[in-house]
Write a protein that holds these residues in place. Structure first.
Motif, PDB file in Angstrom:
ATOM      1  N   ARG A 280       1.590 -27.679  70.071  1.00 38.66           N
ATOM      2  CA  ARG A 280       1.873 -26.355  70.650  1.00 38.66           C
ATOM      3  C   ARG A 280       3.187 -25.810  70.116  1.00 38.66           C
ATOM      4  N   GLU A 281       3.262 -24.496  70.135  1.00 38.33           N
ATOM      5  CA  GLU A 281       4.483 -23.790  69.688  1.00 38.33           C
ATOM      6  C   GLU A 281       4.939 -24.275  68.307  1.00 38.33           C
ATOM      7  N   VAL A 282       4.015 -24.247  67.391  1.00 37.64           N
ATOM      8  CA  VAL A 282       4.350 -24.599  66.009  1.00 37.64           C
ATOM      9  C   VAL A 282       4.915 -23.341  65.354  1.00 37.64           C
ATOM     10  N   LYS A 283       6.040 -23.472  64.628  1.00 35.72           N
ATOM     11  CA  LYS A 283       6.640 -22.318  63.921  1.00 35.72           C
ATOM     12  C   LYS A 283       5.592 -21.694  62.999  1.00 35.72           C
ATOM     13  N   ASP A 284       5.388 -20.389  63.144  1.00 32.27           N
ATOM     14  CA  ASP A 284       4.318 -19.725  62.386  1.00 32.27           C
ATOM     15  C   ASP A 284       4.804 -19.303  60.999  1.00 32.27           C
ATOM     16  N   ASN A 285       5.077 -20.286  60.139  1.00 32.62           N
ATOM     17  CA  ASN A 285       5.569 -20.010  58.784  1.00 32.62           C
ATOM     18  C   ASN A 285       4.577 -20.517  57.744  1.00 32.62           C
ATOM     19  N   PRO A 286       4.621 -19.936  56.543  1.00 26.67           N
ATOM     20  CA  PRO A 286       3.775 -20.495  55.486  1.00 26.67           C
ATOM     21  C   PRO A 286       4.148 -21.960  55.247  1.00 26.67           C
ATOM     22  N   GLY A 287       3.167 -22.775  54.975  1.00 25.87           N
ATOM     23  CA  GLY A 287       3.450 -24.182  54.670  1.00 25.87           C
ATOM     24  C   GLY A 287       3.394 -25.112  55.866  1.00 25.87           C
ATOM     25  N   VAL A 288       3.252 -24.539  57.076  1.00 24.38           N
ATOM     26  CA  VAL A 288       3.250 -25.388  58.268  1.00 24.38           C
ATOM     27  C   VAL A 288       1.999 -26.261  58.317  1.00 24.38           C
ATOM     28  N   ALA A 289       0.857 -25.626  58.112  1.00 24.87           N
ATOM     29  CA  ALA A 289      -0.400 -26.392  58.150  1.00 24.87           C
ATOM     30  C   ALA A 289      -0.385 -27.461  57.058  1.00 24.87           C
ATOM     31  N   ALA A 290       0.133 -27.094  55.885  1.00 24.60           N
ATOM     32  CA  ALA A 290       0.194 -28.061  54.783  1.00 24.60           C
ATOM     33  C   ALA A 290       1.053 -29.264  55.185  1.00 24.60           C
ATOM     34  N   ALA A 291       2.164 -29.009  55.892  1.00 25.70           N
ATOM     35  CA  ALA A 291       3.045 -30.110  56.296  1.00 25.70           C
ATOM     36  C   ALA A 291       2.351 -31.016  57.318  1.00 25.70           C
TER      37      ALA A 291
END
Ligand code: ADP
Ligand code: ASP
Ligand code: MG
Length: 421
Positions: A280-291
């Motif tokens: 929850r509350e994951v920073k909505d930045n590019p690369g987050v899902a990849a990390a």
């Protein structure tokens, strides 16, 4: 005259008596003038016992020694099958994976076949011999014994069939074909006469363990016709197809073009022991899902369903996904230990989910399958936690305790139940 590779699964070679019965199926094909090669699994329960011993010896064992131990079950059945066949007057000898050789990569425990040298098998078959090959195993580039992952003998059989350019690969098992759903859960399940590679691939990957996924993938790529049939039937019974025409009983896995009547939904599958994890509350930045998923991939954890949702504040997002129950603790540890790499507020999760799916090539051209599926489940009061779809399947994650109920309800809803005889 045809060239046939036949494979016998664990229950079909569970005892010497069962091996004798399996051998009679082989002899029937040989007597009919066909060239035959046999691929065998270990006796039912044997591989589990071997895996148990390895874990007892050390939970943190060397994967190469795991393979050395668990591959041994198939060597026993290959030898016994060759003995029994010879006794029946069929010239036969056993081949361990390395003797063929069946070459694989070095991913121990989940190796991929890279190449099979057909020379010796081909020569033997031409000379009227029946080679009996151990399923599930091969040899790595480093000369070590490898195994292909559980259920891997199906893949061995298809790979051998492709290598020796067989006309057909017959998979003998403890059911007489591929059913609309697991006949052990729904007694009203019906046997299909034919199923397309695409549908079989989805069904296998969604939990129908009657064929290993990689075996279907390989058969589709190499254009190997697969026949799923029962070793428990009388080997001397007339060979008649399920629709009454002379031929072979069972289910043929083949190209979609060979199937006249396309069902909207042809099958229902169930996979239990699916754990759900939510960040929850994951920073909505590019690369987050990849990390996040990179961290899991580094640990060799296979992720299945993934859902991402924007949270109320607009700056963060919630990501939910599933992993096998057995990987749950490892996945939680990896994510909690990822530190700065992944910024999130909270992590929650639970084991004990079940994935129920409906599969059918007809979905390509028919709208509304997903919504009707949700309605059928709602009518039974079953709550849906996650949904994923592809061109020919819709899957939902539900609480494991409703799994069988959901499978039965959907099977009835889509008109797949066998009519009372
Ligand atoms: P083998 O040891 O011969 O490889 P498996 O146990 O791996 O056999 O696979 C056969 C089992 O697959 C059947 O006993 C049946 O319970 C299960 N199964 C699951 N889904 C299906 C399906 N749709 N059709 C047929 N069998 C299925
Ligand atoms: N004996 C192996 C297993 O139990 C391979 C197989 O049966 O296909 O997984
Ligand atoms: Mg199997």
């Amino acid at each position: 005259m045809a060239r046939i590779v036949v494979k016998f699964g664990g229950t079909s070679v569970a005892t010497v008596e069962r091996i004798r019965q399996a051998a009679r199926h082989v002899k029937r094909e040989v007597d009919a003038g066909h060239e035959v090669a046999v691929v065998v699994s270990a006796m039912a329960g044997k591989t589990n016992e071997l895996v148990g011993w390895v874990n007892e010896a050390s939970p943190l064992h060397d994967a190469r020694e795991y393979d050395a131990v668990v591959a041994s079950g198939e060597q026993v059945t290959a030898g016994l099958m060759a003995i029994v066949l010879s006794e029946m007057g069929v010239q036969s000898r056993s081949f361990a994976g390395w003797q063929v050789p069946i070459r694989t990569d070095d991913s121990h425990g989940a190796a991929r076949i890279t190449d099979i040298d057909p020379t010796e098998l081909d020569a033997r078959m031409k000379a009227g011999w029946v080679p009996v090959i151990t399923g599930f195993q091969g040899i790595s580039p480093h000369n070590r014994i490898t195994t292909l992952g559980r259920g891997g003998s199906d893949t061995s059989a298809v790979a051998v069939a492709a290598a020796v350019k067989a006309d057909r690969c017959d998979i003998y098992t403890d059911v007489d074909g591929v059913y609309t759903t697991d006949p052990r859960i729904v007694p009203k399940a019906q046997r299909m006469t034919k199923i397309s590679f695409e549908e079989m691939l989805e069904m296998a990957s969604l939990g129908a363990k009657v064929l290993m996924i990689r075996a279907v993938e390989l058969a589709m790529a190499q254009k190997v016709r697969l026949l799923v049939r029962s070793s428990f039937e009388d080997p001397d019974a007339p060979q008649v197809a399920p629709d009454g025409t002379p031929g072979v009983p069972g289910t043929l896995v083949c190209d979609e073009d060979e199937i006249m009547e396309k069902q909207i939904v042809s099958g229902v599958t169930l996979a239990k022991a699916e754990a759900k994890i939510t960040l929850r509350e994951v920073k909505d930045n590019p690369g987050v899902a990849a990390a996040i998923f990179g961290t899991l991939a580094d640990q060799g954890i296979v992720v299945d369903m993934i859902v991402q949702n924007i949270a109320d504040d607009g700056a963060t997002t919630d990501i939910t996904f599933t992993v096998p129950d057995s990987e749950y603790d490892k996945a939680m540890r990896a994510l909690k230990g990822a530190g700065e790499k992944i910024e999130y507020g909270r992590i929650t999760g639970a084991k004990g989910g079940a994935k129920v799916s409906v599969v059918g090539v007809g979905m390509r051209s028919h709208a509304g399958v997903a919504s009707s599926m949700f309605k059928a489940l709602a009518d039974k009061g079953i709550n849906i936690q996650l949904i994923t779809t592809s061109e020919i399947k819709t899957s939902v994650l539900i609480d494991e305790q409703y799994a069988e109920l959901a499978v039965r309800a959907l099977h009835t809803y889509y008109g797949l139940d066998k009519k009372d005889e």
